[in-house]
Design a protein around this motif. Structure first.
Motif, mmCIF file in Angstrom:
data_model
loop_
_atom_site.group_PDB
_atom_site.id
_atom_site.type_symbol
_atom_site.label_atom_id
_atom_site.label_comp_id
_atom_site.label_asym_id
_atom_site.label_seq_id
_atom_site.Cartn_x
_atom_site.Cartn_y
_atom_site.Cartn_z
ATOM 1 N N MET A 1 68.340 39.657 92.517
ATOM 2 C CA MET A 1 69.624 38.802 93.092
ATOM 3 C C MET A 1 70.126 39.749 94.131
ATOM 4 O O MET A 1 69.959 40.818 94.391
ATOM 5 N N PRO A 2 70.846 39.376 95.269
ATOM 6 C CA PRO A 2 71.218 39.783 96.771
ATOM 7 C C PRO A 2 72.149 41.062 96.167
ATOM 8 O O PRO A 2 72.755 41.190 95.124
ATOM 9 N N PHE A 3 72.133 41.849 97.111
ATOM 10 C CA PHE A 3 72.990 43.136 97.020
ATOM 11 C C PHE A 3 74.383 42.712 97.388
ATOM 12 O O PHE A 3 74.647 41.854 98.147
ATOM 13 N N ALA A 4 75.351 43.461 96.858
ATOM 14 C CA ALA A 4 76.716 43.305 97.331
ATOM 15 C C ALA A 4 76.900 44.114 98.906
ATOM 16 O O ALA A 4 76.189 45.230 98.877
ATOM 17 N N HIS A 5 77.435 43.460 99.871
ATOM 18 C CA HIS A 5 77.424 44.199 100.814
ATOM 19 C C HIS A 5 79.035 44.670 101.384
ATOM 20 O O HIS A 5 79.648 43.972 100.735
#
Length: 190
Positions: A1-5
């Protein structure tokens, strides 16, 4: 899943493009107001890349050998598996226009076996490409019952293209418009 930015978008969409870029953007998909979608306005930061990206993406949407419903089934599965809410949202709309029902769209995000054997094989093929960057002999043979070699090749490249698009969208932090669909309610968000 995507990283938090720390911040999204990481790359701001082009708002006032140069004439050549504006001409390219005018040929892309837009929202209900005719504004080019955020994916294209963000990719416009690299106009030469956007031009080539649009050629291949446009091929899949308008000239591909896979029927639209089945194409969108695979694109939605790819968006879900890649955790790309922007891609998911845009293709919920396209998928609905291509013949997928709301129940089918929601079911894409599950491990459901409530699919026809034909659809289940497409989803399995997409999952295998995403997991193993390959398709098993059994799945390849099963695909051959319903799909030509041309369509099977297109299917594999379709998954790869939308996986690449998901990586671009996630990494650059392209933000979906608030009025676009979110993840299925029964699944929550990722």
């Amino acid at each position: 899943m995507p990283f938090a930015h720390a911040a999204d978008p990481r790359v701001t969409p082009v708002d006032d493009p140069e004439p050549e870029v504006a001409e390219m953007l005018a040929k892309t998909m837009g929202d209900d107001r005719g504004v080019p979608l955020a994916i294209f306005r963000t990719m416009a930061r690299h106009p030469r890349l956007m031009k080539r990206f649009n050629v291949l993406g446009g091929f899949f949407l308008t000239r591909g050998e896979l029927p639209a419903r089945e194409r969108e089934l695979v694109v939605l599965r790819t968006a879900w598996r890649c955790g790309c809410v922007y891609e998911w949202a845009q293709h919920v709309l396209i998928g609905g226009k291509s013949g997928l029902t709301e129940k089918e769209i929601e079911r894409v995000a599950t491990e459901s076996d409530e699919w026809s054997p034909r659809d289940l094989t497409l989803l399995r093929a997409a999952d295998e490409v995403l997991d193993a960057v390959d398709v098993s002999d059994a799945t390849w043979a099963a695909l051959g019952h319903d799909w030509t070699d041309v369509q099977r090749v297109e299917l594999v490249v379709l998954v790869g293209f939308y996986r690449m698009a998901a990586g671009f969208l996630n990494a650059t932090g392209v933000v979906k418009d608030a009025d676009l669909p979110d993840w299925p309610h029964s699944q929550g968000s990722t």
